[in-house]
Scaffold this active site. Sequence first.
Site, PDB file in Angstrom:
ATOM      1  N   PHE A 150       0.809  -1.219   0.000  1.00 12.96           N
ATOM      2  CA  PHE A 150       0.000   0.000   0.000  1.00 12.96           C
ATOM      3  C   PHE A 150       0.845   1.273   0.000  1.00 12.96           C
ATOM      4  CE2 PHE A 150       0.857  -0.120   4.593  1.00 12.96           C
ATOM      5  CZ  PHE A 150       1.027   1.230   4.874  1.00 12.96           C
ATOM      6  N   LYS A 174      -1.099  -6.782  -9.388  1.00 13.05           N
ATOM      7  CA  LYS A 174      -2.097  -6.767  -8.312  1.00 13.05           C
ATOM      8  C   LYS A 174      -1.619  -5.786  -7.248  1.00 13.05           C
ATOM      9  CE  LYS A 174      -2.811  -8.386  -4.466  1.00 13.05           C
ATOM     10  NZ  LYS A 174      -3.475  -7.228  -3.804  1.00 13.05           N
ATOM     11  N   GLU A 177      -4.932  -3.743  -1.979  1.00 13.26           N
ATOM     12  CA  GLU A 177      -6.376  -3.479  -1.954  1.00 13.26           C
ATOM     13  C   GLU A 177      -6.702  -2.240  -1.130  1.00 13.26           C
ATOM     14  OE1 GLU A 177      -4.595  -5.772  -0.544  1.00 13.26           O
ATOM     15  OE2 GLU A 177      -5.605  -6.869   1.051  1.00 13.26           O
ATOM     16  N   SER A 227       5.337  -6.978   3.386  1.00 11.38           N
ATOM     17  CA  SER A 227       5.927  -7.291   4.686  1.00 11.38           C
ATOM     18  C   SER A 227       6.712  -8.610   4.607  1.00 11.38           C
ATOM     19  CB  SER A 227       4.821  -7.392   5.731  1.00 11.38           C
ATOM     20  OG  SER A 227       3.887  -8.364   5.317  1.00 11.38           O
ATOM     21  N   CYS A 282       9.444   1.944   3.350  1.00 14.05           N
ATOM     22  CA  CYS A 282      10.348   0.826   3.654  1.00 14.05           C
ATOM     23  C   CYS A 282      11.763   1.331   3.896  1.00 14.05           C
ATOM     24  CB  CYS A 282      10.344  -0.176   2.519  1.00 14.05           C
ATOM     25  SG  CYS A 282      10.918   0.565   0.999  1.00 14.05           S
ATOM     26  N   GLU A 382       9.196  -4.207  12.921  1.00 13.18           N
ATOM     27  CA  GLU A 382       8.947  -3.087  12.016  1.00 13.18           C
ATOM     28  C   GLU A 382       7.613  -2.476  12.430  1.00 13.18           C
ATOM     29  OE1 GLU A 382       7.751  -3.994   7.922  1.00 13.18           O
ATOM     30  OE2 GLU A 382       8.872  -2.241   7.263  1.00 13.18           O
TER      31      GLU A 382
HETATM   32  P1  NAD Z   1       1.534  -6.572   2.994  1.00 15.90           P
HETATM   33  O1  NAD Z   1       2.575  -7.633   3.086  1.00 15.90           O
HETATM   34  O2  NAD Z   1       0.414  -6.595   3.966  1.00 15.90           O
HETATM   35  O3  NAD Z   1       0.855  -6.593   1.541  1.00 15.90           O
HETATM   36  C1  NAD Z   1       1.613  -6.602   0.364  1.00 15.90           C
HETATM   37  C2  NAD Z   1       0.816  -7.314  -0.725  1.00 15.90           C
HETATM   38  O4  NAD Z   1       0.580  -8.656  -0.327  1.00 15.90           O
HETATM   39  C3  NAD Z   1      -0.544  -6.677  -1.002  1.00 15.90           C
HETATM   40  O5  NAD Z   1      -0.771  -6.654  -2.384  1.00 15.90           O
HETATM   41  C4  NAD Z   1      -1.502  -7.597  -0.280  1.00 15.90           C
HETATM   42  O6  NAD Z   1      -2.757  -7.671  -0.902  1.00 15.90           O
HETATM   43  C5  NAD Z   1      -0.810  -8.927  -0.334  1.00 15.90           C
HETATM   44  N1  NAD Z   1      -1.104  -9.780   0.826  1.00 15.90           N
HETATM   45  C6  NAD Z   1      -1.395  -9.360   2.091  1.00 15.90           C
HETATM   46  N2  NAD Z   1      -1.602 -10.411   2.884  1.00 15.90           N
HETATM   47  C7  NAD Z   1      -1.423 -11.516   2.129  1.00 15.90           C
HETATM   48  C8  NAD Z   1      -1.487 -12.923   2.396  1.00 15.90           C
HETATM   49  N3  NAD Z   1      -1.780 -13.394   3.615  1.00 15.90           N
HETATM   50  N4  NAD Z   1      -1.242 -13.763   1.381  1.00 15.90           N
HETATM   51  C9  NAD Z   1      -0.942 -13.311   0.168  1.00 15.90           C
HETATM   52  N5  NAD Z   1      -0.871 -11.995  -0.142  1.00 15.90           N
HETATM   53  C10 NAD Z   1      -1.104 -11.109   0.823  1.00 15.90           C
HETATM   54  O7  NAD Z   1       2.307  -5.177   3.031  1.00 15.90           O
HETATM   55  P2  NAD Z   1       1.680  -3.716   3.145  1.00 15.90           P
HETATM   56  O8  NAD Z   1       1.169  -3.520   4.527  1.00 15.90           O
HETATM   57  O9  NAD Z   1       0.791  -3.446   1.999  1.00 15.90           O
HETATM   58  O10 NAD Z   1       2.984  -2.829   2.919  1.00 15.90           O
HETATM   59  C11 NAD Z   1       3.883  -2.494   3.944  1.00 15.90           C
HETATM   60  C12 NAD Z   1       5.044  -3.463   3.981  1.00 15.90           C
HETATM   61  O11 NAD Z   1       5.735  -3.456   2.728  1.00 15.90           O
HETATM   62  C13 NAD Z   1       6.086  -3.069   5.026  1.00 15.90           C
HETATM   63  O12 NAD Z   1       6.522  -4.234   5.665  1.00 15.90           O
HETATM   64  C14 NAD Z   1       7.189  -2.446   4.190  1.00 15.90           C
HETATM   65  O13 NAD Z   1       8.480  -2.500   4.762  1.00 15.90           O
HETATM   66  C15 NAD Z   1       7.132  -3.294   2.973  1.00 15.90           C
HETATM   67  N6  NAD Z   1       7.758  -2.617   1.853  1.00 15.90           N
HETATM   68  C16 NAD Z   1       9.007  -3.046   1.489  1.00 15.90           C
HETATM   69  C17 NAD Z   1       9.668  -2.430   0.458  1.00 15.90           C
HETATM   70  C18 NAD Z   1      11.038  -2.895   0.048  1.00 15.90           C
HETATM   71  O14 NAD Z   1      11.542  -2.408  -0.940  1.00 15.90           O
HETATM   72  N7  NAD Z   1      11.662  -3.819   0.739  1.00 15.90           N
HETATM   73  C19 NAD Z   1       9.071  -1.362  -0.227  1.00 15.90           C
HETATM   74  C20 NAD Z   1       7.796  -0.954   0.169  1.00 15.90           C
HETATM   75  C21 NAD Z   1       7.148  -1.604   1.220  1.00 15.90           C
END
Ligand code: NAD
Length: 496
Positions: A150, A174, A177, A227, A282, A382
């Site tokens: 997000f 994708k 959401e 994450s 991040c 985090e």
């Molecule tokens: P998230 O892991 O909750 O979601 C990321 C994606 O995974 C979304 O598209 C979501 O729909 C999907 N998803 C969520 N739960 C899932 C599940 N159980 N099974 C399969 N898919 C699932 O992350 P977020 O809260 O949207 O974003 C924040 C996180 O992203 C933080 O941990 C941040 O550090 C990380 N991030 C990392 C970088 C990097 O370059 N390393 C860059 C941006 C964000």
Amino acid sequence: MSNNVTHYINGKSWSGTAARSGEVFNPATGEVSSHVDFATVEVIDEAVKAASLAAIEWQKTSLTKRVQTIFAFREILNTRKEELAAVITAEHGKVLSDALGEVTRGLEVVEFACGIPHLLKGGYSEGVSNGIDVYSIRQPLGVVGIISPFNFPAMVPMWFFPVAIAAGNAVILKPSEKDPSAANLIAQMWEQAGLPAGVFNVVHGDKVAVDAMLEHPGIKSISFVGSTPIARYIYETGTKNGKRVQALGGAKNHMLVLPDADLELAADAAINAGFGSAGERCMAISVLVAVEPIADALIEKIKTRMANLSTGDGTKGSDMGPLVTRVHRDKVAGYVEAGVKEGAKLVVDGRNPTVNGASNGFWLGPTLFDEVKPNMSIYADEIFGPVLSVVRVNSYDEGVKLINDHPYGNGTAIFTNDGGAARQFQNEIQVGMIGINVPIPVPAAYYSFGGWKSSLFGDTHAHGTEGVHFFTRGKVVTSRWLDPSHGGINLGFPQN
Ligand code: NAD
């Protein structure tokens, strides 16, 4: 009545009726602004079928024509960047200038991708044996999947799709959401740029959509950002299903401040990197490691600056916007409570901020902890919010050990005026991206972005030459055109 956000497949909005959908909020008002359709296995299959057909033709399209299309997209994105930034702010909450900043960083990857003819050039060795030449070529994978978080609804997808499309692949994106609309606006821009239908598709949804992508044999690779627990799952499941996977995970970025550092510069950097985008980056700095005896002086400077930070609606000129959802806001506030219980010293408490915005927004003001210890949850986890923790150490070596012992390894920074110390730091620190007097060392588009340890699963970072490598497969051709001197049967390898 709220709007509906749906999938974009094969050059048009999906016309079906979704069985499941999710709420999208305006974080600055707390109101539901739209509903987003969630894709089923069947919808993913529909997208893969359209993308597979489109990929065959797109791969055959000349490099010249492909670059012209990418360049046209670049022009449209540049013209419409304020519109895209407004869509990001409305669903993510970050302030408009920051939303524009993320679009600009994405644009840089589009510009990098315009150089794809040069990046795809192979090698050619003439005469490796008698009459034999060897050369290498790189070809697209076919249909590639991108699953994004997000916090950067435009920039993170743009780390991947410009390079993927330039290299001749078709994309299924994708997005999160929580803020799905930016992806649909980007799809419109591709259409305007003349990209053939089916080369860029957007599917919305949750785990059901993600799992369908991971399991679909028609999707050849997955580029994931999110994450760490989900990144690990994506890597394990995607590779088990025979896909190439790069899965970028979470972070806990430390900023090490040596006693000789310019403390004014360090205090500014800690504020910008700790509280920009409400800490939902991040690459945000979440731990400030102060090498004594400077901690008291540095904290005073940070406190003074924090008192001048404004929190409010991202469209109204505030420094910091709301958090993305109420659930996330409450989770971050829970960490503040945990920090107090665990014995850290709460220097600035952001839990009841004065805001320029609606009372139901998902607000949390900048928060500062001192005397944080490695065994506390506010240090280990985090938090992904505007919470900065100060850990005091007595030496450079103690600071480096602390950073290297942390399971995350996305970004880190050192603040010092000692070139030798900075050089030693870049050499021995176990982190993928390093800033020297730069708090958020996001690499330029022609370098590659990625962390180490639990911040990345897979071996390829995003964009730059590693991105080109990820979205292509190598072939080596050994070729002989017969001349009159070709000589008889030989069952061994050529010796000369
Ligand atoms: P998230 O892991 O909750 O979601 C990321 C994606 O995974 C979304 O598209 C979501 O729909 C999907 N998803 C969520 N739960 C899932 C599940 N159980 N099974 C399969 N898919 C699932 O992350 P977020 O809260 O949207 O974003 C924040 C996180 O992203 C933080 O941990 C941040 O550090 C990380 N991030 C990392 C970088 C990097 O370059 N390393 C860059 C941006 C964000």
